[in-house]
Design an enzyme around this catalytic site. Structure first.
Site, mmCIF file in Angstrom:
data_model
loop_
_atom_site.group_PDB
_atom_site.id
_atom_site.type_symbol
_atom_site.label_atom_id
_atom_site.label_comp_id
_atom_site.label_asym_id
_atom_site.label_seq_id
_atom_site.Cartn_x
_atom_site.Cartn_y
_atom_site.Cartn_z
ATOM 1 N N GLU A 65 34.232 28.972 42.057
ATOM 2 C CA GLU A 65 34.241 30.393 42.893
ATOM 3 C C GLU A 65 33.339 31.215 42.272
ATOM 4 O O GLU A 65 32.608 32.245 42.872
ATOM 5 C CB GLU A 65 35.667 30.743 43.077
ATOM 6 N N ARG B 187 30.160 32.829 44.498
ATOM 7 C CA ARG B 187 30.278 34.127 44.653
ATOM 8 C C ARG B 187 29.356 35.072 43.821
ATOM 9 O O ARG B 187 28.360 35.869 44.259
ATOM 10 C CB ARG B 187 31.336 34.864 44.816
ATOM 11 N N ASP C 278 34.699 19.571 50.541
ATOM 12 C CA ASP C 278 33.478 20.172 51.784
ATOM 13 C C ASP C 278 32.321 20.409 51.091
ATOM 14 O O ASP C 278 31.224 19.611 51.397
ATOM 15 C CB ASP C 278 33.936 21.266 52.585
ATOM 16 N N GLU D 7 33.279 29.566 59.034
ATOM 17 C CA GLU D 7 32.413 28.158 59.090
ATOM 18 C C GLU D 7 31.896 27.664 60.286
ATOM 19 O O GLU D 7 31.080 27.025 60.683
ATOM 20 C CB GLU D 7 33.385 26.995 58.600
#
Length: 577
Positions: free
Chosen positions: A158, A162, A296, A479
């Site tokens: 993360e 980010r 993913d 998404e």
């Protein structure tokens, strides 16, 4: 504007030869000065063979009438207005916090306390031509101290997507060297997470222990989510390209090499299991294979890495093509729906008996809606017609899930009934009702009368076609619109403008608060509006609204032939011939 992007691209290709970005105090920066306990035996250099010419991703033309152009701009402004309202509230009530609480005007620290929403929003501010707000945000971002945090543990994935991705994306669109300096600061910190005996990163990282340089604290995990270890490559590679320092590329390319070596050894060759052992370098043991949550972006980054590097390394294309082939065979399926649309959903594959048996779990996720856009990108880059055909059906599957729900917004997870084959997919009301009860744990379904079946199914309040909705939340996720954006740019399909607008208005209707937009629960409820949960993750401004805005923007803005997006929607410049 199109001219700006072309000129600006040329000025940034050799940025690491320009000393303007370098901080004269960088050598004394804490994370850079901290000794490396387990240095790599050698450092792999960036490829130097020269970028190749890929086929174009974007459509050749996007014709529109004067009326269509005016409507598109009107819709784009509506998206910008929604962004502006939320951004203004963040500035007033949660400045330099990670997140705004959009119902109570509070603030939250969820990602190290380093102003995640601010950093995630930087390139969105630039793209939306909010230059004054961008300047204020960059000035504030320069004050973020990545040697201090109240968090006991840092999620390296993360933090990479980010913060490192946020600074790099904002630099790649603006050319503001202050952002590259901050990217280097984050990169130096994250590089320490790789300081383990086998150079595999600790994905859930005790940053304070790392500061003490204690060897006992720095061992890669034996149970690591494949997305968290396989999705660091784009940001680290771009940082190496921009600075000329190959150490970041070397760190992530080593992971890619291990994954490629074992990709065809798994129980579902071509795909990696959900959980891997980074400590023992085992990427092939496991029986759950998903394209969705926790896996993913490991697949998402394969064709994007190939594009980012200008096609100079065959490894990433090879891994993508293997994964796409396996997914087409084992994960993608046509669901039985009452209106008969020829659509695809991406489910979960489970193996047993050493991989000799593969069972499909026909469960859909909002997260996995990214896969349609990914296959559209891979299909274009590598001229794989079968991938592009599947991409259109996957995107249409997510569109169906949106429009079929009572509030026009797709839930976090759901189940459907898979057709026996793509060609044999006639709607069967009795079969659907029976599966609804089975998926909702009703016993002895076969003993029920037809009237009892109807009564019980009616009580479930499920839209026809859905057999269960385990999680009926909408978390402001991007998404679905991400894949619609990519498919629109690749095809120029005008109907996708109306689809995107209907999605945007439906989402805004149930999530809008006085101060922004909130995640909700109850998108399948027929009784009133869903419940707002007072959460607005940074990706609402960094991803979701950016993709909506770009759908309605001139296609030359952030062209997919010039940029690839990281999994947090930060645009990184591709190396071009």
């Amino acid at each position: 504007m199109a001219t700006y992007w072309r000129i600006h691209h040329a000025t940034l290709l050799d940025v690491h030869h320009n000393s303007d970005w370098r901080d004269p105090e960088s050598d004394s920066y804490f994370w850079k000065s901290l000794p490396i306990l387990y240095p790599p035996s050698s450092v792999q250099a960036l490829p130097t063979s020269g970028p190749v010419s890929f086929p174009a991703v974007q459509a050749i033309s996007f014709p529109e009438s004067s009326f269509e152009k005016a409507l598109r701009k009107e819709r784009r402004q509506a998206v910008k207005d929604t962004f502006t309202r939320a951004w203004t509230s963040y500035c007033e009530y949660a400045w330099l916090a990670d997140e705004l609480a959009p119902v109570t005007r509070g603030k939250r620290s969820a990602f190290g306390g380093w102003a995640a929403t601010l950093v995630d929003s930087l390139d969105t501010l630039w793209i939306m031509d909010m230059r004054e707000e961008f300047e204020d945000a960059v000035a504030a971002a320069t004050t973020i101290n990545f040697t201090r945090t109240d968090a006991g543990e840092i999620n390296v994935f993360e933090t990479t997507i980010r913060y490192l991705g946020g600074f790099l994306g904002a630099f790649d669109v603006s050319g503001d060297y202050r952002l590259l300096r901050k990217a280097v600061e984050v990169g130096e910190m994250l590089y320490k997470a790789f300081d383990t005996p086998n150079r595999m990163p600790i994905t859930r990282w005790d940053l304070h222990a790392a500061m003490l340089n204690d060897k006992k604290k720095q061992v890669a995990g034996s149970s690591t989510l494949v997305a968290e270890i396989g999705s660091l490559s784009m940001e680290f590679t771009r940082l190496s390209i921009l600075t000329g320092d190959p150490k970041w590329f070397d760190a992530v390319h080593t992971i890619a090499q291990r994954m490629e070596e074992q990709q065809m050894w798994t129980e579902l060759p071509g795909l990696w299991p959900l959980v891997v052992d980074a400590e023992k370098l085992l990427f092939s043991l496991g029986s759950t294979f998903t394209l969705g949550a926790m896996a993913d972006s490991a697949y998402e980054y394969l064709p994007k890495m190939s594009a980012l590097l200008g096609g100079q390394m065959d490894l990433y294309q090879t891994m993508y093509e293997r994964a796409a082939q396996a997914a087409l065979r084992h994960n993608l399926f046509r669901p039985m729906v009452p209106t008969g649309e020829d659509i695809l959903i991406a489910g979960v594959a489970h193996t047993s008996h050493g991989g000799r048996t593969v069972e499909l779990e026909p469960a859909g996720q909002h997260l996995v809606c990214f896969f349609g856009g990914l296959m559209a990108l891979g299909g274009r880059l590598f001229s794989r017609k079968q991938d592009f055909a599947a991409a259109e059906k996957l995107v249409d599957g997510c569109i169906w899930a949106y429009k079929s729900m009572p509030h026009g917004v797709m839930p976090e997870t759901f189940k459907v009934y898979p057709c026996s084959s793509p060609q044999n997919c006639t709607w069967d009301e009795l079969l659907w009702m029976t599966q609804v009860l089975r998926d909702n744990n009703v016993r002895d379904v076969e003993s029920l009368s037809y009237s009892q079946l109807v009564q019980l199914v009616t009580e479930k309040n499920l839209p026809r076609g859905f057999t269960a909705i385990p999680d009926d939340a909408y978390l402001l996720r991007p998404e679905a619109i991400e894949s619609i954006f990519i498919l629109y740019r690749a095809t120029g399909r005008k109907d996708l403008h109306d689809v995107a607008w209907n999605m945007f208005t439906a989402i805004d209707r149930i999530t809008r608060t006085e101060f922004g937009n909130s995640a909700v629960r109850g998108v399948s409820s027929l009784r009133g509006k869903p419940l707002q949960t007072d959460s607005m993750e940074s990706f609402w401004l960094g991803e979701t609204l950016k993709y909506f805005y770009l759908v309605f923007s001139d296609p030359n803005i952030i062209s997919l032939d010039d940029f690839v997006f990281n999994t947090e929607a930060h645009p990184l410049r591709r190396l071009l011939p």
